[in-house]
Enzyme design. Structure first.
Site, mmCIF file in Angstrom:
data_model
loop_
_atom_site.group_PDB
_atom_site.id
_atom_site.type_symbol
_atom_site.label_atom_id
_atom_site.label_comp_id
_atom_site.label_asym_id
_atom_site.label_seq_id
_atom_site.Cartn_x
_atom_site.Cartn_y
_atom_site.Cartn_z
ATOM 1 N N HIS A 97 0.935 -1.236 -0.063
ATOM 2 C CA HIS A 97 0.039 -0.079 -0.103
ATOM 3 C C HIS A 97 0.874 1.174 -0.101
ATOM 4 O O HIS A 97 1.984 1.221 0.669
ATOM 5 C CB HIS A 97 -0.847 -0.044 1.544
ATOM 6 C CG HIS A 97 -2.288 0.892 1.040
ATOM 7 N ND1 HIS A 97 -1.946 2.516 1.347
ATOM 8 C CD2 HIS A 97 -3.542 0.719 0.548
ATOM 9 C CE1 HIS A 97 -3.060 2.890 1.296
ATOM 10 N NE2 HIS A 97 -3.978 2.087 1.040
ATOM 11 N N ASP B 93 -8.057 -3.604 -0.701
ATOM 12 C CA ASP B 93 -8.586 -3.549 -1.936
ATOM 13 C C ASP B 93 -8.476 -5.075 -2.577
ATOM 14 O O ASP B 93 -9.624 -5.318 -3.331
ATOM 15 C CB ASP B 93 -7.718 -2.557 -2.880
ATOM 16 C CG ASP B 93 -7.565 -1.327 -2.290
ATOM 17 O OD1 ASP B 93 -8.813 -0.761 -1.966
ATOM 18 O OD2 ASP B 93 -6.620 -0.516 -2.237
#
Length: 431
Positions: free
Chosen positions: A308, A366
């Site tokens: 991330h 995600d």
């Protein structure tokens, strides 16, 4: 804003300038450069504002190195495990967890504001049948200002409160109707006997021809997706909402601006990118090939949904999201959807590979939310609208906080101008 009277010294051409240093309750100190232009006739240069604090806030704090995300001080994993979306909405909006009576009142107010003005159906029907749901959401949310005149005065605290509740309540209806319109099915009205997540799933997947019962496992997974995306500090869309708000724009215009920013693939399309990658891989036997490509610096392929940009250690939202992903896949199975089988085996392969483990490239929120939404039957075009539903409370909370800030002024970023200096106009016959 805490201030321990420390200063930083900036030297320009031998001239020294003392700049105040402010200490937050958490995170790095901040050098206050607000008076620098007036005193030294210079601007600071920070493209994308990645080293600039544009506001002070008490809502959300992120420590990417520690993998920490706090809402009003509460860790996101605790909220996602023990709470639910509307309780987190209350926390973000009002600063504290509600009592039972406060939560009951808040849920009642949200639930009874979920219907849209009946004439707003014409807005949906004015779009092409193949319009992207995000295009519809930008238009319809902006158009709310034309229907709800009694909640557009940003200087009236009661109207700000009404607008906040309306946006949180009506956004699932807008997103669900955008989906229904895109697949050519009739709109399904909200029901007051369902929870926030149940209501959304019902409006998306029910049809008049037969009864639709919301599975509690799917509703819980949907609620967690909403909860885990409720706010994320000063990201691109939140900053867009704040900048639009600084001009005095009405709340519906500000949130529509946030939705438009979220539409960008670098912001709201991460879980869609994950699914597109899984489809590119195609079958589990090709996973080693793609893992090798991900390790090759000369190969443009990137492993989407791992690691991330903000969290350098691990995504604190991912653990809870993985639990829901496992529950949903156990319920719905993966055999009928090859992409889900690829996802499960890719997750296992990456977590067993030292290259990814050593670099802390773990599956993020995600990756797991994309799996869940795919399993539920949402097309990838609906992933970002779902994100917008989740993030509405964060945008609204930040909007309300900014309007209450006595330091509020219209946003006016500066620039490093590199164009032509002053020159005289040349008549067209002489060019």
């Amino acid at each position: 804003m805490a201030d321990d009277k420390r200063t930083a010294t900036l030297t320009i051409d031998g001239q020294q300038y003392e700049l105040p240093i402010h200490s937050p309750t958490a995170g790095p100190d901040v050098i206050d450069i607000r008076g620098l232009y007036g005193r030294a006739d210079v601007f600071t240069y920070d493209p994308s504002y990645t080293s600039t604090a544009a506001c002070d806030s008490t809502i959300t704090f992120i420590d990417g190195d520690k993998g920490e995300l706090l809402h009003r001080g509460y860790p996101i994993d605790q909220l996602a495990s023990k709470s639910h979306y509307l309780e987190v909405c209350y926390l973000l909006l009002y600063g504290e967890l509600p009592t039972a009576a406060q939560l009951d009142d808040f849920e009642h107010r949200v639930t009874h504001h979920t219907m849209l003005h009946e004439q707003m159906q014409y807005f949906f029907r004015g779009f092409r049948r193949d319009a992207h749901p995000m295009a519809i959401m930008v238009g319809v949310v902006g158009a709310m200002a034309a229907f709800y005149h009694d909640s557009t005065d940003i200087h009236d605290s009661w109207q700000r409160e009404v607008a906040s509740i309306r946006l949180i309540a009506k956004m699932p209806t807008i997103a669900a109707w955008a989906y229904k319109y895109s697949v050519g099915q009739p709109f399904v009205y909200p029901r007051n006997d369902l929870t926030y997540a149940e209501n959304f799933l019902h409006m998306c997947f029910a049809v008049p021809a037969e009864e639709y019962k919301v599975n509690p496992i799917l509703a819980r997974a949907m609620d967690r997706i909403f909860t885990l995306h409720a706010d994320h500090e000063q990201n691109a869309s939140t900053s867009t909402v704040r900048l639009a708000s600084s001009s005095g724009a009405n709340p519906f215009a500000c949130i529509a601006a946030g939705i438009a920013c979220l539409w960008g693939p670098a912001h709201g399309g991460a879980n869609q990118a994950c699914l597109e990658m899984l489809r590119e891989i195609g079958t589990p036997d090709r996973i080693p090939e793609f893992l090798a490509r991900a390790k090759d610096k000369d190969d443009p392929f990137r492993l989407m949904g791992f690691g991330h940009r903000v969290y350098k250690n691990f995504d604190p939202r991912a653990k809870v999201m993985k639990e829901s992903a496992d529950e949903v896949l156990d319920l719905l199975g993966v055999e009928d959807k090859p992409v889900l089988k690829v996802a499960k085996e890719l997750e296992a392969a990456a977590l067993a590979d030292d290259y990814f483990v050593d670099r802390k490239l773990f599956p993020n929120v995600d990756f797991y939310s994309g799996i869940i939404l795919e399993a539920m039957g949402f097309p990838t075009s609906m992933f970002t609208p779902l994100f917008a539903v989740s993030r509405t409370v964060g945008w609204v909370s930040q909007w309300k906080e900014q309007l209450a800030d006595p330091q509020l002024r219209i946003g006016r970023p500066r620039q490093l101008y590199l164009g032509e200096t002053s020159r005289d106009y040349v008549d067209i016959e002489n060019r």
